[in-house]
Design a protein around this motif. Structure first.
Motif, PDB file in Angstrom:
ATOM      1  N   ASN A 202       0.830  -1.202   0.000  1.00  0.00           N
ATOM      2  CA  ASN A 202       0.000   0.000   0.000  1.00  0.00           C
ATOM      3  C   ASN A 202       0.870   1.261   0.000  1.00  0.00           C
ATOM      4  O   ASN A 202       0.571   2.242  -0.691  1.00  0.00           O
ATOM      5  CB  ASN A 202      -0.936   0.010   1.206  1.00  0.00           C
ATOM      6  CG  ASN A 202      -1.962  -1.104   1.165  1.00  0.00           C
ATOM      7  OD1 ASN A 202      -2.159  -1.746   0.143  1.00  0.00           O
ATOM      8  ND2 ASN A 202      -2.615  -1.346   2.299  1.00  0.00           N
ATOM      9  N   MET A 203       1.944   1.236   0.793  1.00  0.00           N
ATOM     10  CA  MET A 203       2.849   2.387   0.812  1.00  0.00           C
ATOM     11  C   MET A 203       3.585   2.507  -0.512  1.00  0.00           C
ATOM     12  O   MET A 203       3.820   3.628  -1.006  1.00  0.00           O
ATOM     13  CB  MET A 203       3.847   2.239   1.964  1.00  0.00           C
ATOM     14  CG  MET A 203       4.721   3.472   2.166  1.00  0.00           C
ATOM     15  SD  MET A 203       3.734   4.926   2.614  1.00  0.00           S
ATOM     16  CE  MET A 203       4.792   6.252   2.050  1.00  0.00           C
ATOM     17  N   ARG A 206       1.425   4.327  -2.797  1.00  0.00           N
ATOM     18  CA  ARG A 206       1.416   5.768  -2.543  1.00  0.00           C
ATOM     19  C   ARG A 206       2.674   6.427  -3.100  1.00  0.00           C
ATOM     20  O   ARG A 206       2.626   7.551  -3.608  1.00  0.00           O
ATOM     21  CB  ARG A 206       1.308   6.039  -1.037  1.00  0.00           C
ATOM     22  CG  ARG A 206      -0.073   5.779  -0.476  1.00  0.00           C
ATOM     23  CD  ARG A 206      -1.116   6.698  -1.079  1.00  0.00           C
ATOM     24  NE  ARG A 206      -0.756   8.098  -0.913  1.00  0.00           N
ATOM     25  CZ  ARG A 206      -1.177   9.086  -1.717  1.00  0.00           C
ATOM     26  NH1 ARG A 206      -1.950   8.813  -2.757  1.00  0.00           N
ATOM     27  NH2 ARG A 206      -0.814  10.338  -1.482  1.00  0.00           N
ATOM     28  N   GLU A 207       3.796   5.727  -3.021  1.00  0.00           N
ATOM     29  CA  GLU A 207       5.018   6.267  -3.593  1.00  0.00           C
ATOM     30  C   GLU A 207       4.901   6.414  -5.105  1.00  0.00           C
ATOM     31  O   GLU A 207       5.285   7.437  -5.674  1.00  0.00           O
ATOM     32  CB  GLU A 207       6.206   5.372  -3.235  1.00  0.00           C
ATOM     33  CG  GLU A 207       6.795   5.656  -1.874  1.00  0.00           C
ATOM     34  CD  GLU A 207       7.413   7.058  -1.824  1.00  0.00           C
ATOM     35  OE1 GLU A 207       8.548   7.251  -2.310  1.00  0.00           O
ATOM     36  OE2 GLU A 207       6.731   7.982  -1.329  1.00  0.00           O
ATOM     37  N   ALA A 209       2.138   6.699  -6.792  1.00  0.00           N
ATOM     38  CA  ALA A 209       1.165   7.763  -7.067  1.00  0.00           C
ATOM     39  C   ALA A 209       1.844   9.126  -6.974  1.00  0.00           C
ATOM     40  O   ALA A 209       1.567  10.031  -7.777  1.00  0.00           O
ATOM     41  CB  ALA A 209       0.002   7.666  -6.086  1.00  0.00           C
ATOM     42  N   ARG A 210       2.738   9.279  -6.005  1.00  0.00           N
ATOM     43  CA  ARG A 210       3.484  10.530  -5.863  1.00  0.00           C
ATOM     44  C   ARG A 210       4.436  10.746  -7.045  1.00  0.00           C
ATOM     45  O   ARG A 210       4.477  11.815  -7.651  1.00  0.00           O
ATOM     46  CB  ARG A 210       4.278  10.507  -4.551  1.00  0.00           C
ATOM     47  CG  ARG A 210       5.179  11.715  -4.338  1.00  0.00           C
ATOM     48  CD  ARG A 210       6.037  11.562  -3.085  1.00  0.00           C
ATOM     49  NE  ARG A 210       7.021  10.498  -3.204  1.00  0.00           N
ATOM     50  CZ  ARG A 210       8.205  10.643  -3.825  1.00  0.00           C
ATOM     51  NH1 ARG A 210       8.514  11.788  -4.419  1.00  0.00           N
ATOM     52  NH2 ARG A 210       9.054   9.634  -3.862  1.00  0.00           N
ATOM     53  N   GLY A 267      -5.152   6.843  -6.364  1.00  0.00           N
ATOM     54  CA  GLY A 267      -4.251   7.174  -5.268  1.00  0.00           C
ATOM     55  C   GLY A 267      -4.641   6.572  -3.940  1.00  0.00           C
ATOM     56  O   GLY A 267      -3.918   6.739  -2.948  1.00  0.00           O
ATOM     57  N   LEU A 268      -5.764   5.836  -3.911  1.00  0.00           N
ATOM     58  CA  LEU A 268      -6.262   5.239  -2.669  1.00  0.00           C
ATOM     59  C   LEU A 268      -6.199   3.716  -2.730  1.00  0.00           C
ATOM     60  O   LEU A 268      -6.055   3.122  -3.795  1.00  0.00           O
ATOM     61  CB  LEU A 268      -7.702   5.675  -2.420  1.00  0.00           C
ATOM     62  CG  LEU A 268      -7.973   7.177  -2.298  1.00  0.00           C
ATOM     63  CD1 LEU A 268      -9.470   7.427  -2.131  1.00  0.00           C
ATOM     64  CD2 LEU A 268      -7.184   7.789  -1.150  1.00  0.00           C
ATOM     65  N   TRP A 278      -6.679   3.200   5.955  1.00  0.00           N
ATOM     66  CA  TRP A 278      -5.237   2.920   5.969  1.00  0.00           C
ATOM     67  C   TRP A 278      -4.874   2.059   7.163  1.00  0.00           C
ATOM     68  O   TRP A 278      -3.917   1.292   7.091  1.00  0.00           O
ATOM     69  CB  TRP A 278      -4.445   4.230   6.025  1.00  0.00           C
ATOM     70  CG  TRP A 278      -4.665   5.089   4.825  1.00  0.00           C
ATOM     71  CD1 TRP A 278      -5.376   6.248   4.757  1.00  0.00           C
ATOM     72  CD2 TRP A 278      -4.164   4.884   3.491  1.00  0.00           C
ATOM     73  NE1 TRP A 278      -5.356   6.776   3.484  1.00  0.00           N
ATOM     74  CE2 TRP A 278      -4.632   5.941   2.684  1.00  0.00           C
ATOM     75  CE3 TRP A 278      -3.395   3.877   2.909  1.00  0.00           C
ATOM     76  CZ2 TRP A 278      -4.326   6.044   1.327  1.00  0.00           C
ATOM     77  CZ3 TRP A 278      -3.095   3.977   1.555  1.00  0.00           C
ATOM     78  CH2 TRP A 278      -3.554   5.044   0.780  1.00  0.00           C
TER      79      TRP A 278
END
Length: 278
Positions: A202-203, A206-207, A209-210, A267-268, A278
């Motif tokens: 999941n993290m 997020r990376e 997505a960033r 992004g989720l 989360w």
């Protein structure tokens, strides 16, 4: 090489949830060039034969092909991406579905604790990250690029807290504490390593997505629900008795992500009903 069909790579696409994702897209009225990523080409060929018998008329004149890929092998990943670059020129949707659960192997003494833990991270997180990194240039050639990481409902850290269990009957089952004392009795369905890797995934989502925000690539972690896929060797009948849904439900959910139904939730970590805490 140029085609109007959306080009979709599904890792671990010859069986379980991966097969159901391919099947749902193959039956869709939209046209896809579906690439089944599999460690063994013969298994991918068998999956195509099965698909063509179950869906004799693809909904949108979609095509099926196989690429050999073992996400625990950098050499295999690089060769697969090079093959897709040569045959298709781009990727429109990368669905990182391939994964593994070694918890039961550790419990049963088939592998050591460190070996099982590291193997899980290597497949579920490291291999997925390496593949994604190599595939980005092909995704950047798409006008509607989508990147998906298949995660798990067990990965939610918030839902390990009793105050967040609500009426979700599975949460106490996997999050309740055992009695005091050591050693602890082995649970029937251990999840410690698996859910830890999926929380890490999941993290990782997020990376990405960033990193890809300004490139216009949509990114999700997709939590498909509790499915009777037989992961980690647990029989599908046992899983059904525990309340698992049929695997096609997860396949159809991922198809909906590919086809734009969940664009507002990019992004989720997403569930079919709502974003996953989360």
């Amino acid at each position: 090489m140029s085609t109007d069909k959306k080009i979709v790579l599904v890792t671990g696409g010859n069986t379980g949830l991966g097969y159901e994702i391919i099947k749902a897209l193959y039956a869709s009225p939209h046209a896809y060039a579906l690439i089944i990523g599999t460690r063994t080409v013969s298994n991918g060929d068998a999956a195509i034969t099965k698909l063509q018998s179950e869906v004799p008329t693809p909904g949108g004149a979609s095509t099926l092909s196989v690429v050999q890929i073992d996400i625990a092998s950098d050499q295999s990943i690089e060769a697969a991406v090079a093959s897709i670059a040569s045959s298709h020129g781009r990727i429109d949707s990368l669905i990182n579905n391939a994964g593994a659960n070694f918890d039961t192997d550790v419990r049963d003494g088939k592998v050591g604790l460190r070996e099982g833990f590291n193997a899980s991270w290597d497949v579920n997180v490291s291999g997925t990250h390496v593949l994604t990194t190599h595939a980005i240039p092909l995704l950047l050639k798409s006008t509607d690029a989508r990147l998906m990481f298949l995660t798990s409902g067990t990965s939610s850290i918030a839902e390990t807290m009793p105050e967040n269990w609500g009426n979700m009957y599975m949460l106490p089952r996997i999050n309740a504490s055992p009695p005091a004392g050591w050693p602890k009795p082995p649970p029937m369905h251990p999840l410690t390593t698996y859910r830890s890797t999926k929380a890490g995934l999941n993290m990782l989502m997020r990376e990405w997505a960033r990193i890809l925000k300004e490139d216009g690539i949509k990114v999700w972690a997709v939590s498909p629900g509790f499915l009777a896929t037989g992961l980690a060797g647990t029989g599908v009948d046992v899983l059904r008795k525990m309340g698992a849904l049929e695997p096609h439900v997860g396949g159809e959910f991922v198809r909906d992500v590919v086809e734009g139904k969940y664009d507002s939730q990019a992004g989720l970590v997403i569930r079919a009903e709502q974003p996953q805490p989360w």
